[in-house]
Design an enzyme around this catalytic site. Structure first.
Site, PDB file in Angstrom:
ATOM      1  N   HIS A 137      -3.039  41.828  -0.731  1.00 42.73           N
ATOM      2  CA  HIS A 137      -2.717  40.989  -1.882  1.00 42.73           C
ATOM      3  C   HIS A 137      -1.729  39.902  -1.482  1.00 42.73           C
ATOM      4  O   HIS A 137      -1.101  39.270  -2.329  1.00 42.73           O
ATOM      5  CB  HIS A 137      -2.099  41.808  -3.010  1.00 42.73           C
ATOM      6  CG  HIS A 137      -2.849  43.053  -3.321  1.00 42.73           C
ATOM      7  ND1 HIS A 137      -2.625  44.235  -2.681  1.00 42.73           N
ATOM      8  CD2 HIS A 137      -3.845  43.273  -4.208  1.00 42.73           C
ATOM      9  CE1 HIS A 137      -3.443  45.161  -3.168  1.00 42.73           C
ATOM     10  NE2 HIS A 137      -4.193  44.601  -4.087  1.00 42.73           N
TER      11      HIS A 137
ATOM     12  N   GLY B 194     -11.067  41.045  -6.259  1.00 46.68           N
ATOM     13  CA  GLY B 194     -10.533  40.092  -5.297  1.00 46.68           C
ATOM     14  C   GLY B 194     -10.644  40.566  -3.862  1.00 46.68           C
ATOM     15  O   GLY B 194     -10.229  39.855  -2.939  1.00 46.68           O
ATOM     16  N   HIS B 195     -11.194  41.785  -3.680  1.00 48.24           N
ATOM     17  CA  HIS B 195     -11.345  42.344  -2.330  1.00 48.24           C
ATOM     18  C   HIS B 195     -12.817  42.478  -1.942  1.00 48.24           C
ATOM     19  O   HIS B 195     -13.138  43.221  -1.022  1.00 48.24           O
ATOM     20  CB  HIS B 195     -10.681  43.717  -2.248  1.00 48.24           C
ATOM     21  CG  HIS B 195      -9.268  43.745  -2.704  1.00 48.24           C
ATOM     22  ND1 HIS B 195      -8.298  42.983  -2.094  1.00 48.24           N
ATOM     23  CD2 HIS B 195      -8.648  44.423  -3.701  1.00 48.24           C
ATOM     24  CE1 HIS B 195      -7.132  43.206  -2.701  1.00 48.24           C
ATOM     25  NE2 HIS B 195      -7.323  44.065  -3.682  1.00 48.24           N
TER      26      HIS B 195
END
Lengths: 331, 331
Positions: free
Chosen positions: A219, A56-57
């Site tokens: 996040h 997700g990064h």
């Protein structure tokens, strides 16, 4: 069904790894075990760098695998640490006899799992050193962290320590350089929208239109405060001020103006102009600037500023050749 | 105030240009006239490439200025053509005596303004050729276009023709190669969300959650149809099918899996896996793959697929060195 370019949430990471394999013949991708390795590994006699973390990064970390940077990256589930077995596999695949440096962002799960992996790898005869990245000045302790979070400085650590490794520096030296880079780096980020994970399919936190989160993590962890929306100029003033309160550079800096994923490059470049303005007003010379989406939070809008104070040696290593999917120059 | 990383809508383009200047010492940026030129221009004896268009599609075009690609780029207001004066200034700044090729995406405003600029530049003694990019198979004629829209193939045209120019090919040859690339390229895009311009501050069209727009343009122009949300696999099946109906490649292709701006790289890579799957099923070999946000629509979520059929010469020119902010290899 949610408006994401996915099949089902359960296969998002594996699907992405298959796509990385298809796009980048320079990488060997073990989709089942979620390990991405530079194809020419192990490189005999060179220290190898292994990193990883929750997915997700992107492009962090798989996008930074290649000559002059990471030797391997381990992908966890979205916003979830990879497991020790992945890290041990990665270490075994890339160890060229000179040892392995684990680059670990300071999140509780990553720290525990890389610690365990280091022990297991040592048991298998691989010499392992570790460096913890904890550059985010927004908060000490947070939802996922004891101490400061690791964010944008990860890119600087991986690039500069990777260059030292590529030049044949021994493990102790590569580790020391990595620690120096982390110790010389500070970051601060803002969110203009929340992000949505594929599993949840909706924003992971509430951020009403017209407000922004100052000091957000990658996040969507809470930051320092929530305010009415600010201009690019005001955000740059705030973010640089907070970073400089903590860093107080006495030599030129590397600057990363990083997008959180969904902020258009048009806006990021405008923000970069404001960050440069503040740094000039504060008398901080900028040696190099990188603008783009490098350490992201899925579809979050927002940006972060990372400064890394460099001496001549770190700047030379920053400029050294690198050949990865997301950073490439000099080769 | 809207949740954008901007000061005021009126200064978005100028702010971005100041930020580009601060980040990229390899470029000369005329902020007042909105022209970005490679610093070493003019290069004597080499054909120069000039492109440009509305802002909001970054890194297109300024991010493609540098050795091996564009000599200069002109930035219009968001989603609005630059004016002829900018193009004439750019042509005069980069002409090294071998002539200038205008790379023009097929939008009515761009076409008219580049036509007028070509006449004005010729009056000033600059030899100008033009190539029109019109690769989008989704629709013929649209909100902004007579004929097909120019989208992802712009990157292929600028890279490959730029490589030919860097090798010293004469203007007629560079123009012919640019036309060959455009004629060998087709694109198809989908939107999962609308985009918001800074001036409007809200979505430019309505796209309800749970639906997607098939065949969307890079300004959010309507496409072929609106459907209930599809999986990555289904979208790849549809998009590649539509492109192959029109292209029917008989040799390997270059593949661009392009993000519209706000789609996470995690999703784009997963989509790339599905596009590769379909191409393999259809027996189309992929010579090179590029995945990322290159031809964007501000904060639109979605993606486009561009295929360019290449012979050995075009592939060699694609692989040739390029050194720009957004594409860089071999130097």
């Amino acid at each position: 069904m949610v408006n994401m370019l996915i099949n089902v949430p359960e296969t998002v990471v594996a699907d992405a790894l298959r796509g990385i394999a298809a796009a980048h013949p320079s990488l060997t991708v073990d989709v089942d075990n979620r390990v991405v390795v530079r194809r020419d590994a192990p490189v005999a006699g060179q220290v190898a760098l292994v990193s990883g973390g929750g997915s997700g990064h992107e492009p962090l970390h798989a996008g930074f695998v290649g000559p002059g940077m990471l030797s391997a990256a381990c992908a966890g589930e979205v916003f979830t640490s990879p497991v020790p077995d992945q890290m041990v596999r990665a270490a075994a695949a890339v160890d060229g006899g000179a040892g392995v440096l684990f680059v670990v962002k300071n999140y509780t799960g990553d720290v525990l799992n890389f610690d365990m992996a280091a022990e297991l790898a040592e048991d298998e005869g691989v010499t392992v050193a570790k460096v913890l990245v904890d550059d985010d000045v927004a908060v000490t302790d947070s939802l996922y962290t004891a101490g400061r979070r690791g964010t944008g400085a990860t890119l600087f650590v991986e690039k500069i320590a990777g260059a030292a490794a590529a030049e044949g520096a021994p493990l102790e030296r590569v580790e020391a350089i990595a620690r120096q880079v982390n110790g010389s780096s500070r970051s601060f980020g803002v969110a203009l929208t929340a992000c949505s994970t594929p599993a949840k399919g909706s924003p992971t936190f509430e951020l009403p239109p017209g407000e922004l989160e100052l000091g957000v993590g990658i996040h969507g962890e809470p930051g320092r405060e929530r305010r009415a929306m600010m201009t690019s100029r005001e955000i740059a003033d705030y973010a640089v001020q907070v970073v400089l309160e903590d860093l107080r550079p006495t030599s030129p800096v590397l600057l990363l103006v990083n997008g959180m994923g969904a902020t258009p490059l048009l806006e990021l470049y405008g923000f970069n102009a404001e960050v440069h303005r503040v740094l000039a007003e504060r008398g901080v010379p900028v040696a190099r600037t990188l603008v783009g989406n490098y350490v992201t939070s899925l579809d979050m809008a927002g940006a972060s500023v990372t400064l890394c104070q460099v001496d001549e040696e770190l700047l030379r290593l920053w400029d050294a050749p690198v050949n990865t999917p997301a950073l490439r120059w000099g080769c």
